[in-house]
Design an enzyme around this catalytic site. Structure first.
Site, short mmCIF file in Angstrom:
data_model
loop_
_atom_site.label_atom_id
_atom_site.label_comp_id
_atom_site.label_asym_id
_atom_site.label_seq_id
_atom_site.Cartn_x
_atom_site.Cartn_y
_atom_site.Cartn_z
N GLU A 1 0.96 -1.39 0.05
CA GLU A 1 0.05 0.13 -0.07
C GLU A 1 1.16 1.64 -0.09
O GLU A 1 0.74 2.17 1.06
CB GLU A 1 -1.04 -0.07 1.36
CG GLU A 1 -2.18 -1.05 1.85
CD GLU A 1 -2.87 -0.68 2.16
OE1 GLU A 1 -3.38 -0.32 3.06
OE2 GLU A 1 -4.39 -1.34 1.79
N GLU B 1 -5.27 -8.04 -0.66
CA GLU B 1 -6.38 -8.13 0.83
C GLU B 1 -7.92 -7.83 0.73
O GLU B 1 -8.10 -6.71 -0.15
CB GLU B 1 -5.44 -6.90 1.86
CG GLU B 1 -4.23 -6.86 2.21
CD GLU B 1 -3.76 -5.98 2.76
OE1 GLU B 1 -4.93 -4.99 3.27
OE2 GLU B 1 -2.59 -5.96 3.15
O1 AHR Z 1 -5.08 -5.77 6.97
C1 AHR Z 1 -5.36 -4.61 7.23
C2 AHR Z 1 -4.50 -3.62 7.47
O2 AHR Z 1 -5.17 -3.23 5.60
C3 AHR Z 1 -3.13 -3.77 6.55
O3 AHR Z 1 -2.11 -3.60 7.46
C4 AHR Z 1 -3.09 -3.21 5.45
O4 AHR Z 1 -2.13 -3.26 4.16
C5 AHR Z 1 -4.11 -2.29 4.69
O5 AHR Z 1 -4.24 -1.18 5.05
#
Ligand code: AHR
Length: 499
Positions: A173, A292
């Protein structure tokens, strides 16, 4: 009763099923690692300190590739701290979650834990505070067989065989202002391209994931992907997508249609990646790593003080307790990932234990399944062979966020021995009778018909009531003359296996 018709065409092939679509994610965050997968004093702990009751649930969940060690955590991670004699490992501050990191679980222990669960490691490198050299060193430590400084260090630390990690994420990210060392797309595209080029010089068979946007709501969404890929296209194989959903303001109707946003996200990233590829006259197609995705009640967590200025070990952070409605949305998101499997080649449910997770644990006590465990585990168990995109004829309902949304969504998988149909009914009030023409699958019998629904769409499993919500038989499912007929209860996720 409202009705729907679905037709399965064996020529409507999306892609052969790649089990990496059932990946998950373990981050050094809250109680995911410490007091989650690892609790040395627990009655079920093995000699490494890993809880075997959690291992059993992970195996039952059926997750495959596991992304590690973050997440935001990776952007401050010094991998060298996490290997070697445990008593010599330093305690560090984790800026991402304002916690203390003891480094008692590191690269080698985690690789051993993955073997217990039968999973593959997907490693992220730190491009926040570090760069090419640290990435190359970690690669050498993990993957080089022997006879070099770092591979021999791994062997001396007790791991004779290389970890042979295939998939590597180039940071995490990096578009997000919350990320340690976040960058502009131009800066990140350059460092990602150079890191990828160097890693592939070491091993051209690696599969590398460049960071896409942290979400489709980011102001740079689309432009970020274009700029990053203009730099890195030739060196990487995947671009990442991250998306989290939650019910907002009591608007369950819109929430149940969240997968429409995921579809928009996927289509936008595919179009952008192909635009860059076509401009470069490249014959290569960039795949999507949806590394994610989940339900996350982020607004509520932002308002809480669970991430605060204290420096604590493994604080309780991001411990969402999921409802039936959350599980139905999650099942629908998984249907969407499968339906786009021609481009979404890998995905990671974020995360695995305690932190926005399908599995919860109590220190010294039980481990149990959240509602969201069920659609994931059943889909992972039943999906086989090839993913097929069915034709769905169904009415719509009005949503404030997405306009008119189809009442039913579905995907199909099939192999020579049968098939499986996965469906959701998004209606809050109506059962829907669905006729599914499965003649093309040549199936003769229903092997299993199961559903997740409840009179109370907000029912949850908790420490005190761990089995309040579970799977139920999908009553009345029948198969005659190649037509499968099922009645889907309101706000439900269902799976039917055919043999
Ligand atoms: O999954 C929780 C968080 O969400 C992770 O650390 C990050 O990559 C995202 O913002």
């Amino acid at each position: 009763m409202t009705t729907a018709r679905i037709t399965v065409d064996s020529d409507a092939v999306v892609a052969p099923l790649n089990r990496r679509i059932f990946g998950s994610f373990v981050e050094h965050l809250g109680r995911c690692v410490y007091d989650g997968i690892y609790e040395p004093g627990h009655p079920t702990a093995n000699e490494d300190g890993f809880r075997l009751d959690v291992v059993d649930l992970v195996r039952e969940l059926g997750s495959t590739t596991v992304r590690y060690p973050g997440g935001n955590f990776v952007s401050g991670f010094r991998w060298e701290d996490s290997v070697g004699p445990r008593e010599k490992r330093p305690v560090r501050r984790d800026l991402a979650w304002h916690a203390l990191e003891s480094n008692q679980v590191g690269v080698d222990e985690f690789a051993r834990w993955l073997k217990l669960t039968g999973s593959e490691l997907m490693m992220a490198v730190n491009l926040g505070t570090r760069g090419i050299e640290a990435a190359l060193d970690l690669l050498e430590y993990c993957n080089h067989p022997s006879g070099t400084a770092l591979s021999d260090q791994r062997i001396a630390n007790g791991t004779a065989e290389p970890h042979d990690i295939r998939m590597w994420c180039l940071g995490n990210e990096m578009d997000g202002p919350w990320q340690t060392g976040y960058m502009t797309a131009d800066d990140y595209g350059k460092i990602a391209a150079r890191t990828a080029q160097a890693m592939k010089t070491a091993d051209k068979t690696l599969e590398l994931v460049v960071c896409g946007s942290s979400g489709s709501m980011m102001p740079t969404f689309g432009d970020w992907e274009r700029t990053v890929l203009e730099h890195a296209y030739d060196h990487v194989d995947y671009i990442s997508c991250h998306a989290y959903y939650q019910e907002r303001g009591g608007d369950l109707d819109s929430y149940l249609a969240s997968s429409l946003d995921m579809q928009y996200f996927i289509e936008t990233v595919v179009a952008t990646a192909d635009h860059v590829g076509n401009k470069l006259r490249s014959s290569k197609k960039i795949k999507l790593s949806f590394d994610e995705w989940n339900i996350w009640y982020l607004d509520e967590h932002r308002e809480s003080d669970e991430v605060n200025d204290q420096w604590r070990y493994a604080p309780r952070q991001l411990e969402d307790v999921y409802s039936v409605a959350d599980a139905v949305v999650l099942g629908n998101l998984l249907i969407t990932l499968l339906r786009n499997h021609d481009r979404v080649a890998s995905a990671s449910l974020a995360q695995l234990v305690n932190v926005i997770a399908p599995i919860m644990t109590e220190p010294g006590g039980d481990a149990w399944r959240q509602t969201t465990f069920f659609p994931f585990s059943v889909t992972s168990r039943l999906a086989r062979g090839t993913v097929l995109r069915p034709r769905i004829d169904v009415g719509t309902y009005a949503t404030a966020v997405y306009g008119d949304a189809p009442l039913v969504d579905a995907v199909v998988t099939a192999d020579d021995e049968g098939g499986a149909v996965f469906l959701v009914n998004r209606s809050r009030t109506e059962s829907i009778e669905v006729s599914i023409d499965v003649t093309a699958l040549g199936a003769g019998a229903i092997a299993e018909a199961t559903t997740l629904w409840d009179e109370d769409v907000y029912a949850r499993n908790t420490l005190e009531d761990q089995e309040r919500v579970g799977l139920k038989p999908l009553e009345g499912a029948s198969l005659a003359d190649g037509v499968l007929t099922v009645t889907l209860p309101p706000v439900s996720w269902s799976a039917i296996a055919l043999s």
